[in-house]
Scaffold this motif. Structure first.
Motif, short mmCIF file in Angstrom:
data_model
loop_
_atom_site.label_atom_id
_atom_site.label_comp_id
_atom_site.label_asym_id
_atom_site.label_seq_id
_atom_site.Cartn_x
_atom_site.Cartn_y
_atom_site.Cartn_z
N ASP A 76 -78.36 27.10 -55.83
CA ASP A 76 -77.50 25.96 -56.14
C ASP A 76 -76.69 25.57 -54.91
O ASP A 76 -76.44 24.39 -54.67
N THR B 133 -75.48 31.02 -54.27
CA THR B 133 -75.57 31.26 -55.72
C THR B 133 -76.85 30.67 -56.28
O THR B 133 -77.30 29.59 -55.85
N LYS C 241 -78.15 29.77 -60.03
CA LYS C 241 -77.78 29.64 -61.45
C LYS C 241 -76.52 30.45 -61.75
O LYS C 241 -76.44 31.16 -62.76
N GLY C 242 -75.56 30.36 -60.82
CA GLY C 242 -74.25 30.98 -61.03
C GLY C 242 -74.13 32.42 -60.56
O GLY C 242 -73.03 32.97 -60.56
N THR C 243 -75.22 33.03 -60.10
CA THR C 243 -75.19 34.43 -59.63
C THR C 243 -75.20 34.46 -58.11
O THR C 243 -76.05 33.83 -57.47
N ARG C 244 -74.26 35.19 -57.53
CA ARG C 244 -74.16 35.30 -56.07
C ARG C 244 -75.20 36.30 -55.56
O ARG C 244 -75.27 37.44 -56.02
#
Length: 289
Positions: A47, A64, A66-69
């Protein structure tokens, strides 16, 4: 006692010597790729990208998905490079770089190798995925460390016996995958087996150009190795080092291999870039499940 400057080398800006990274630059979930050009083949799906740097073959991007680092790091080729990358990554998380002392509370990393490999078994076709249930050290790197806590003597001795392993070579070491990550990444799309890790591409993997090799039948003996149903599925140059060093340092590691060649049948993928892309997507989506 602080770790000496000669043992833990830092750059003038305080980053670790080879990777050029500081602790804030890296996620505790890290994808390893060999080729620095493959880093962006992973991060193009992110993203956003918050950080990017390269020194020599070591390229890092953190962002990131889908929101995961997630961080992606290119290791280059071979177990010697893995020794650099894993020790410096561990230092970023588990050594106070200002006091040069190990931290009391240690961080466990999740390390996922996404690589390419050749299959040794005819029934593991090109364009498939292999999850390395074990890493087999044929190169000797792990002998530099105290490896008894992570080795598997029964399988190692069976391998030595079945292949008539030459006494002048380093004793093979077998290390199991992280049980935690195995449960996350296994599926009906993955084959499992032992991944052998050689110390070179030509002679150590049985290739002959102008130099004769010590054991011309080693590959065929590895093809036929079997210990309680465990076979050697593929041959590459990083997995055993990742597994051994990760376990010794208290990290979780798994190696996922895109099979682009089958040395038993003599076949090569018609579209190797696509199978790598498929494995990248598979890996990213398993991370966020």
């Amino acid at each position: 006692m602080p770790i000496k400057e000669s043992e833990l080398i830092l750059n003038p800006d305080g980053s670790v010597y080879h990777l050029n990274l500081k602790p804030e630059h890296v996620s505790n979930t890290i994808i390893f790729v060999g080729d620095q050009n493959r880093v962006e083949k992973v991060t193009k799906h992110f993203d956003s990208i918050e950080f990017s740097i390269q020194k020599r073959e070591f390229k890092t991007q953190t962002g990131t998905y889908k929101g995961t680092r997630i961080s992606v790091i290119s290791t280059g080729i071979g177990p010697d490079n893995i020794d650099i990358v894993l020790n410096e990554l561990d230092a970023l998380f588990n050594i106070d770089l200002k006091t040069r002392k190990p931290k009391e509370n240690l961080t466990s990393l999740n390390i996922i190798r996404v690589g390419t490999s050749g299959s040794l078994q005819e029934d593991i076709p090109v364009d498939s995925f292999v999850l390395s249930e074990y890493g087999l050290d044929l190169n000797g790197l792990l002998h530099s460390y105290i490896i008894e806590p992570v080795s598997n003597p029964e399988i190692e001795n069976a391998f030595i016996s079945q292949t008539n392993w030459h006494e002048n070579k380093s004793k093979p070491i077998i290390v199991k995958v992280s049980d935690k990550l195995e449960k996350v990444f296994e599926s009906d799309k993955t084959y499992k087996g032992i991944t052998a890790t050689a110390g070179g591409f030509y002679g150590p993997q049985g290739r002959v150009l102008r130099l004769p090799i010590q054991d011309t039948t080693l590959n065929s003996k590895m093809d036929n190795f079997n210990f309680n149903g465990n076979r050697i599925t593929n041959l590459e140059m990083e997995t055993s080092a990742i597994y051994g060093l990760s376990k010794l340092l208290g990290h979780h590691a798994i190696s996922l291999n895109a099979i682009i060649a089958n040395r038993a049948s003599g076949t090569f993928s018609e579209n190797p870039s696509q199978v790598v892309e498929d494995l990248i997507i598979y890996t990213l989506n398993k991370i966020i499940e």
